[in-house]
Design an enzyme around this catalytic site. Structure first.
Site, PDB file in Angstrom:
ATOM      1  N   SER A  92       1.755  19.239 -22.300  1.00 13.02           N
ATOM      2  CA  SER A  92       2.453  18.609 -23.445  1.00 13.02           C
ATOM      3  C   SER A  92       1.544  17.619 -24.168  1.00 13.02           C
ATOM      4  CB  SER A  92       3.694  17.852 -22.957  1.00 13.02           C
ATOM      5  OG  SER A  92       4.685  18.753 -22.580  1.00 13.02           O
TER       6      SER A  92
ATOM      7  N   ARG B 295      12.605  33.536 -29.154  1.00 15.26           N
ATOM      8  CA  ARG B 295      13.206  32.213 -28.884  1.00 15.26           C
ATOM      9  C   ARG B 295      13.746  31.601 -30.165  1.00 15.26           C
ATOM     10  NH1 ARG B 295       9.042  28.921 -25.230  1.00 15.26           N
ATOM     11  NH2 ARG B 295      10.778  27.455 -25.212  1.00 15.26           N
TER      12      ARG B 295
ATOM     13  N   GLN C  34      10.844  18.905 -28.147  1.00 22.61           N
ATOM     14  CA  GLN C  34      10.193  19.698 -29.193  1.00 22.61           C
ATOM     15  C   GLN C  34      10.884  19.489 -30.526  1.00 22.61           C
ATOM     16  OE1 GLN C  34      10.042  23.738 -27.741  1.00 22.61           O
ATOM     17  NE2 GLN C  34       8.447  23.256 -26.246  1.00 22.61           N
TER      18      GLN C  34
ATOM     19  N   ASP D 169      11.486  21.486 -16.932  1.00 22.54           N
ATOM     20  CA  ASP D 169      10.534  22.536 -16.541  1.00 22.54           C
ATOM     21  C   ASP D 169      10.444  22.698 -15.024  1.00 22.54           C
ATOM     22  OD1 ASP D 169       9.977  23.055 -19.180  1.00 22.54           O
ATOM     23  OD2 ASP D 169       8.256  21.705 -19.267  1.00 22.54           O
TER      24      ASP D 169
HETATM   25  C1  S3P Z   1       7.993  20.317 -24.213  1.00 21.14           C
HETATM   26  C2  S3P Z   1       9.344  20.101 -24.215  1.00 21.14           C
HETATM   27  C3  S3P Z   1      10.300  20.870 -23.410  1.00 21.14           C
HETATM   28  C4  S3P Z   1       9.595  21.630 -22.302  1.00 21.14           C
HETATM   29  C5  S3P Z   1       8.352  22.328 -22.766  1.00 21.14           C
HETATM   30  C6  S3P Z   1       7.370  21.331 -23.352  1.00 21.14           C
HETATM   31  C7  S3P Z   1       7.145  19.486 -25.077  1.00 21.14           C
HETATM   32  O1  S3P Z   1      10.959  21.797 -24.249  1.00 21.14           O
HETATM   33  O2  S3P Z   1      10.475  22.578 -21.720  1.00 21.14           O
HETATM   34  O3  S3P Z   1       7.734  23.004 -21.680  1.00 21.14           O
HETATM   35  O4  S3P Z   1       5.908  19.456 -24.861  1.00 21.14           O
HETATM   36  O5  S3P Z   1       7.689  18.833 -25.959  1.00 21.14           O
HETATM   37  P1  S3P Z   1      12.301  21.391 -25.061  1.00 21.14           P
HETATM   38  O6  S3P Z   1      11.977  20.205 -25.855  1.00 21.14           O
HETATM   39  O7  S3P Z   1      12.625  22.567 -25.927  1.00 21.14           O
HETATM   40  O8  S3P Z   1      13.345  21.150 -24.009  1.00 21.14           O
END
Ligand code: S3P
Length: 428
Positions: free
Chosen positions: A22, A121, A168, A313
């Site tokens: 991330s 998705r 995200q 995750d």
């Molecule tokens: C992430 C946010 C999460 C996570 C993904 C990475 C990020 O997703 O599951 O592996 O780096 O912001 P969501 O924000 O859709 O839950």
């Protein structure tokens, strides 16, 4: 590629974990928007962050790589240029969703594509707020990639209470907001990972249970020169492996300890996992520590909706831990896992079924009846090309008394390219 995983007699050693995925994504995106150079150390060599590097190059940013060091010549908010071809986000939801915010904000027209999994998705969650901010987005069935993003009118500020606790989505809107004259405000009630806020040093106001986060043109984008911590989400596989195996001691140096990321650590500790945290430090804007896990007697646990974003995750590997905890564990409020690289609840139900576990699958979670000496049946597990399913099934397979197979085992390279080597290192 199929991988055979043998029962492990012992799990001992020190693992050099992959750098945080991330933070790797964000570091190169934010360094591109900074006016000036950044040197990012311990950048992930995994496939997903490399999709982000390629996309930033496509937008005209010079990014060079030397082993794990990435140098970025930032072009500033005004310096991005329209790419000649498509921006290929590969398998990476973070790349597509965060980059959509940057593109909508900058007004530089671009077309974003992804692989089969990413193209299936939902993107509606980002299309709606970005459209409200003035972007024009065309998408397959108004929901899925390819996404064509442009903007002709001015960027409008948005007041956005998050409809789902997604980092995200939060980051996408805040990144678009960085290009606006007036402030965009995102309101979060359940905390999700906060790397964007930290690395961009955004203004945050706590109002009761709510966090209000602001972004606008007025925010200076800081240089992104730091060392990226190792990935807590990768550490989680070994934390569970070490806790459930009767003969284990695994050391994991320099793990990212961001409180919005380490929910699984608290859960495992409450389950009785023998985990020692030492050498707490700060790397850039992020806390890190060394972790040691040893064989443990686990108790069952209930994961409820409000903690899900904090361990989103890690839920597949926490399910493996629950199989080895004496009694009934539950997971509720985790429907979001159906929208990941694959439907992770369905994929894990198949893994548990093949292993001979006692469980019930619900729309938003599971009930799992575990036992300390659970012996998984040997099986051929389908990872559905999902890195976290492949690694969870591999940890489970080490606990059997016969070898098992992991299908599409190469998918681990999405977040953890050295996973299979590390597994061999621990078992030899
Ligand atoms: C992430 C946010 C999460 C996570 C993904 C990475 C990020 O997703 O599951 O592996 O780096 O912001 P969501 O924000 O859709 O839950």
């Amino acid at each position: 590629m199929n991988k055979e995983v043998h029962p492990a007699r012992a799990l001992n050693g020190t693992i050099k974990l992959p750098p945080d995925k991330s933070i790797s994504h964000r570091s190169v995106m934010f360094a591109s928007l900074h006016e000036g150079r950044s040197i990012i150390r311990n950048f992930s060599s995994a496939a997903d962050p490399h999709s982000t590097i390629e996309c930033m190059r496509g937008l005209g940013v010079s990014v060079s790589e030397d082993e794990n060091t990435v140098k970025v010549k930032g072009v500033g908010r005004e310096g991005l240029r329209s790419p000649e071809g498509d921006l290929d986000c590969g398998n990476s939801g973070t790349t597509m969703r965060l980059l959509s915010g940057i593109i909508a904000g900058s007004g530089v027209p671009a077309r974003l594509v992804g692989d089969e999994s990413l193209s299936a998705r939902t993107m509606k969650r980002i299309i709606d707020p970005l459209t409200e901010m003035g972007a024009k987005i065309t998408a397959r069935e108004n929901d899925f990639a390819p996404l064509e993003i442009s903007r002709s009118g001015p960027l409008k500020p948005l007041h956005f209470p998050l409809p789902i606790p997604s980092a995200q989505l939060k980051s996408c809107v805040l990144l678009a907001g960085l290009f606006g004259e007036e402030q965009t405000e995102v309101i979060e009630t359940l905390p999700s990972r906060d790397h964007t806020e930290r690395l961009l040093n955004l203004t945050i106001k706590e109002k009761g249970e709510e966090k209000h986060i602001y972004s606008s043109q007025g925010d200076k984008i800081p240089e992104q020169s730091y060392r990226i911590p190792n990935d807590f989400s990768a550490a989680a596989f070994w934390l569970v492996a070490g806790a459930i195996h009767p003969n284990a001691e695994i050391t994991l140096p320099n793990v990212g300890m961001n409180p919005t990321r380490f929910g699984a650590l608290g859960i495992l500790k409450q389950m009785g996992a023998d985990i020692t945290v030492s050498n707490k430090q700060k790397e850039g804007a992020e806390p890190v520590a060394d972790l040691i896990v040893c064989s443990s007697d686990l108790q069952p646990f209930k994961i409820t909706e409000e903690v899900v974003p904090n361990c989103i995750d890690e839920i597949p590997i926490l399910m493996i831990a629950m199989l080895f905890a004496n009694g009934v564990s539950r997971i509720t409020g985790a429907e979001e896992l159906r929208h990941k690289e694959t439907d992770r609840l369905a994929a894990m139900a198949e893994v548990l079924e093949k292993a001979g576990a006692d469980f019930t699958e619900y729309e938003d979670g599971f009930e799992i009846t575990g036992e300390a000496n659970f012996l998984p049946e040997p099986a051929s597990y389908n990872s559905y090309h999902d890195h976290r399913i492949a690694m969870s099934a591999a940890v489970l397979s080490m606990m059997g008394d016969h070898p098992s197979q992991i299908q599409h085992a190469e998918s681990t390279a999405i977040s953890y390219p050295s996973f299979w080597d590390d597994l061999s290192l621990l078992t030899n």
